[in-house]
Design a protein around this motif. Structure first.
Motif, mmCIF file in Angstrom:
data_model
loop_
_atom_site.group_PDB
_atom_site.id
_atom_site.type_symbol
_atom_site.label_atom_id
_atom_site.label_comp_id
_atom_site.label_asym_id
_atom_site.label_seq_id
_atom_site.Cartn_x
_atom_site.Cartn_y
_atom_site.Cartn_z
ATOM 1 N N SER A 223 0.874 -1.162 0.097
ATOM 2 C CA SER A 223 -0.116 0.016 -0.047
ATOM 3 C C SER A 223 0.769 1.389 0.081
ATOM 4 N N VAL A 224 0.521 2.141 -0.721
ATOM 5 C CA VAL A 224 1.554 3.359 -1.073
ATOM 6 C C VAL A 224 0.678 4.643 -0.823
ATOM 7 N N ASN A 225 0.782 5.411 0.162
ATOM 8 C CA ASN A 225 0.310 6.740 0.404
ATOM 9 C C ASN A 225 1.338 7.669 0.051
ATOM 10 N N SER B 92 4.676 6.880 1.766
ATOM 11 C CA SER B 92 4.533 5.897 2.883
ATOM 12 C C SER B 92 4.343 4.499 2.361
ATOM 13 N N ILE B 93 5.124 3.524 2.427
ATOM 14 C CA ILE B 93 5.099 2.582 1.719
ATOM 15 C C ILE B 93 4.825 1.127 2.784
ATOM 16 N N ASN B 94 3.870 0.467 2.920
ATOM 17 C CA ASN B 94 3.428 -0.563 3.778
ATOM 18 C C ASN B 94 3.015 -1.802 3.241
ATOM 19 N N LEU B 95 3.286 -2.750 4.005
ATOM 20 C CA LEU B 95 3.001 -4.229 3.595
ATOM 21 C C LEU B 95 1.765 -4.840 4.236
ATOM 22 N N THR B 96 0.845 -5.419 3.743
ATOM 23 C CA THR B 96 0.123 -6.465 4.612
ATOM 24 C C THR B 96 0.022 -7.648 3.748
ATOM 25 N N GLY B 97 -0.209 -8.863 4.604
ATOM 26 C CA GLY B 97 -0.093 -10.156 3.812
ATOM 27 C C GLY B 97 1.214 -10.232 3.507
ATOM 28 N N GLY B 98 1.606 -11.550 3.408
ATOM 29 C CA GLY B 98 2.839 -11.957 2.754
ATOM 30 C C GLY B 98 4.015 -11.787 4.096
ATOM 31 N N THR C 154 8.946 -3.441 8.934
ATOM 32 C CA THR C 154 9.783 -2.336 8.505
ATOM 33 C C THR C 154 9.088 -1.599 7.353
ATOM 34 N N ASN C 155 7.882 -1.038 7.556
ATOM 35 C CA ASN C 155 7.464 -0.122 6.546
ATOM 36 C C ASN C 155 8.370 1.044 6.271
ATOM 37 N N LYS C 156 8.309 1.382 5.090
ATOM 38 C CA LYS C 156 9.229 2.644 4.739
ATOM 39 C C LYS C 156 8.543 3.920 4.333
ATOM 40 N N THR C 157 9.373 5.150 4.676
ATOM 41 C CA THR C 157 8.874 6.327 4.055
ATOM 42 C C THR C 157 10.072 6.900 3.502
ATOM 43 N N ILE C 158 9.763 7.023 1.937
ATOM 44 C CA ILE C 158 10.914 7.581 1.092
ATOM 45 C C ILE C 158 10.417 9.062 0.643
ATOM 46 N N GLN C 159 11.463 9.900 0.208
ATOM 47 C CA GLN C 159 11.032 11.113 -0.392
ATOM 48 C C GLN C 159 11.610 11.316 -1.739
ATOM 49 N N ILE C 160 10.874 11.817 -2.769
ATOM 50 C CA ILE C 160 11.369 12.043 -4.159
ATOM 51 C C ILE C 160 11.860 13.450 -4.158
ATOM 52 N N ASN D 175 0.970 -7.057 -5.110
ATOM 53 C CA ASN D 175 -0.239 -6.420 -5.500
ATOM 54 C C ASN D 175 0.203 -4.904 -4.914
ATOM 55 N N ILE D 176 0.186 -3.867 -5.846
ATOM 56 C CA ILE D 176 0.593 -2.761 -5.493
ATOM 57 C C ILE D 176 -0.589 -1.852 -5.772
ATOM 58 N N THR D 177 -0.988 -1.264 -4.582
ATOM 59 C CA THR D 177 -2.253 -0.179 -4.481
ATOM 60 C C THR D 177 -2.048 1.169 -3.840
ATOM 61 N N PHE D 178 -2.601 2.350 -4.504
ATOM 62 C CA PHE D 178 -2.428 3.537 -4.027
ATOM 63 C C PHE D 178 -3.603 3.807 -3.457
ATOM 64 N N ASP D 179 -3.777 4.770 -2.604
ATOM 65 C CA ASP D 179 -5.096 5.334 -1.935
ATOM 66 C C ASP D 179 -5.589 6.400 -3.019
ATOM 67 N N ALA D 180 -5.082 6.439 -4.002
ATOM 68 C CA ALA D 180 -5.525 7.484 -5.213
ATOM 69 C C ALA D 180 -4.979 6.692 -6.452
#
Length: 186
Positions: free
Chosen positions: A20-22, A43-49, A109-115, A146-151
């Motif tokens: 999940s990417v926000n 913000s990149i989070n993993l659910t499942g797996g 270990t969810n991640k936050t990255i900046q472009i 499965n990569i999903t965005f909230d938008a």
């Protein structure tokens, strides 16, 4: 038994998950040349797996600026350390940024990255630039992740490029106007 040991020692080789990417827009109204500027927090989070490894991210430059105005795009981790970058390609608005080592995403270990955009010192002023990513922008080791965005996608607001670096020279080197508390404005 050797196969079981391989699975235990290398859980990411076979682990697929839902990523999940926000995104949060942090693009400024004005962006200065020769100055690294944050455009987008992700913000990149993993659910499942168990976990997965992100190998690359694709970023599209939008706005009326040309790719030559961007000298590099960086991906930085939450501490500001550059974990991937790509210099400008002058011909395409698509930038692929590969990570030297995988960007490991696990449930712990969810991640936050900046472009971050670096604007070239020869960039044309008064043009605009923004960053855009979509759910197909990420490449991961697990082909069934499965990569999903909230938008549908994340596009930053447009930032206007300015060259706000100033140089000044006063001649003669001593200016005396016989005025107390003088101010010189330019």
């Amino acid at each position: 038994m050797p196969l079981l040991a391989l699975i235990i020692l290398s859980p990411f080789a076979l682990a697929d998950g839902n990523i999940s990417v926000n995104g949060t827009n942090i693009a400024p109204t004005l962006i200065n040349t020769r100055t690294p500027t944050g455009m987008l927090n992700l913000s990149i989070n993993l659910t499942g797996g168990v976990g997965t490894n992100i190998t690359a991210i694709n970023i599209t430059i939008a706005g009326n600026s040309t790719p030559a105005n961007i000298s590099a795009i960086e991906v930085r981790n939450s501490t500001g350390h550059v974990i991937g970058s790509n210099n400008t390609n002058f011909s395409s608005s698509q930038f692929s940024i590969y990570f030297g080592t995988y960007l490991e995403i696990t449930r712990a270990t969810n991640k936050t990255i900046q472009i971050v955009f670096n604007i070239s010192n020869i960039a044309r002023s008064a043009t605009t630039v923004s960053a855009n990513i979509t759910n197909t922008s990420f490449t991961s080791v697990g082909t069934t992740d499965n990569i999903t965005f909230d938008a549908t996608s994340y596009q930053t607001t447009s930032s206007e490029i300015r060259n706000a670096h100033a140089n000044i020279s006063l001649t003669p080197h001593a200016v005396d106007t016989s005025t107390i508390n003088q101010t010189i404005r330019f």
